[in-house]
Design a protein around this motif. Structure first.
Motif, short mmCIF file in Angstrom:
data_model
loop_
_atom_site.label_atom_id
_atom_site.label_comp_id
_atom_site.label_asym_id
_atom_site.label_seq_id
_atom_site.Cartn_x
_atom_site.Cartn_y
_atom_site.Cartn_z
N ARG A 16 -2.27 57.73 64.98
CA ARG A 16 -2.48 59.11 65.44
C ARG A 16 -2.26 60.11 64.32
O ARG A 16 -3.01 61.09 64.20
CB ARG A 16 -1.53 59.41 66.61
CG ARG A 16 -1.88 60.66 67.38
CD ARG A 16 -0.93 60.88 68.54
NE ARG A 16 -1.18 59.99 69.64
CZ ARG A 16 -1.97 60.27 70.68
NH1 ARG A 16 -2.58 61.42 70.74
NH2 ARG A 16 -2.12 59.41 71.65
N ASP B 12 -5.55 65.68 70.22
CA ASP B 12 -5.06 64.69 71.19
C ASP B 12 -6.17 64.19 72.11
O ASP B 12 -6.32 62.99 72.31
CB ASP B 12 -3.90 65.24 72.01
CG ASP B 12 -2.59 65.29 71.23
OD1 ASP B 12 -2.47 64.56 70.22
OD2 ASP B 12 -1.71 66.07 71.62
N GLU C 21 -7.66 60.37 72.16
CA GLU C 21 -7.66 59.52 73.36
C GLU C 21 -9.07 59.04 73.70
O GLU C 21 -9.27 57.87 74.05
CB GLU C 21 -7.02 60.24 74.55
CG GLU C 21 -5.52 60.40 74.42
CD GLU C 21 -4.78 59.09 74.17
OE1 GLU C 21 -5.15 58.06 74.79
OE2 GLU C 21 -3.85 59.07 73.36
N ARG D 7 -9.92 56.44 71.06
CA ARG D 7 -9.14 55.21 71.28
C ARG D 7 -9.72 54.40 72.43
O ARG D 7 -9.89 53.18 72.32
CB ARG D 7 -7.67 55.55 71.56
CG ARG D 7 -6.77 54.34 71.71
CD ARG D 7 -5.45 54.71 72.37
NE ARG D 7 -5.63 55.26 73.70
CZ ARG D 7 -5.89 54.53 74.80
NH1 ARG D 7 -6.01 53.23 74.73
NH2 ARG D 7 -6.02 55.11 75.97
N TYR D 8 -10.05 55.06 73.50
CA TYR D 8 -10.59 54.38 74.69
C TYR D 8 -11.93 53.73 74.37
O TYR D 8 -12.15 52.54 74.65
CB TYR D 8 -10.71 55.40 75.83
CG TYR D 8 -11.22 54.82 77.13
CD1 TYR D 8 -10.60 53.72 77.72
CD2 TYR D 8 -12.31 55.38 77.77
CE1 TYR D 8 -11.07 53.20 78.92
CE2 TYR D 8 -12.78 54.86 78.98
CZ TYR D 8 -12.16 53.78 79.54
OH TYR D 8 -12.62 53.25 80.72
#
Length: 154
Positions: free
Chosen positions: A119, A136, A140, A143-144
Motif C-alpha cells: 500500500r 485507498d 482496493e 487489489r480486488y
C-alpha cells in the motif's frame, strides 16, 4: 529506494523525484514484460476504450475473456475507478500495440504494488499525481481485480 515522507501530505523526493518519473515515462515500456495480471489489466483498459467509442457494454466480452463474470466486473470496476480518479484523460494504445502509454505503465505498476500488498509503494507511485484521498479506493479496486486476474481470491 524512494525518499521517506517527512510529514503527511508532502511529496517525497521533491523535484528530483519528478525528474526521474519524467525520464522513466520517456522510455517506451514493452507490454510483453508484464505479469499476466498486469497484461490483462492494460488490455482491459484498451478494450474498454474501444467499446466506449463503439457505444457497447464491455462486460459480456470481458466475462468471456476471463471466463468469469466476477472477474469481468472487478476489472471493469477498476477501469471505471481509474477513469474517475485519474487527473486527466487516461491514454491507451490500440490493443495491437506492444508499447505502453505512460498511463498504462502506471496501471501496470499499480497492479504490481497491489499484488504485493504494498500500500505504501502504491501511494508513493501515485503521490503528487492522483489526489491522496483517492488512493485507498483505487488501491482496493486494484487489489480486488489483481487478485481475481491472478487466479486468487480477493
Amino acid at each position: 529506494m524512494p525518499a521517506p515522507h517527512t510529514r503527511p501530505g508532502t511529496l517525497s523526493g521533491g523535484p528530483a523525484r519528478f525528474d526521474a518519473i519524467v525520464a522513466r515515462m520517456g522510455r517506451p515500456q514493452d507490454i510483453r514484460a508484464l505479469s499476466l495480471a498486469a497484461l490483462h489489466a492494460v488490455m482491459a483498459m484498451r478494450l474498454c476504450a474501444l467499446f466506449e467509442r463503439a457505444g457497447r457494454d464491455p462486460l459480456p466480452d470481458l466475462a468471456q475473456r476471463y471466463r468469469s463474470m466476477e472477474t469481468a466486473r472487478a476489472v471493469h470496476g477498476l477501469v471505471r475507478k481509474v477513469v474517475r480518479t485519474w487527473p486527466e484523460r487516461f491514454l491507451v494504445n490500440r490493443p495491437c500495440q506492444l508499447v505502453m502509454t505512460p498511463d498504462e505503465a502506471t496501471l501496470a505498476a499499480m497492479l504490481r504494488h497491489a499484488l504485493g500488498a504494498d500500500r505504501a509503494g502504491f501511494a508513493d507511485l501515485l503521490d503528487g499525481f492522483v489526489r491522496a484521498d483517492r488512493h485507498d479506493g483505487l488501491f482496493e479496486a486494484t487489489r480486488y481485480a489483481a487478485a481475481l486476474l491472478s487466479g486468487g481470491n480477493a
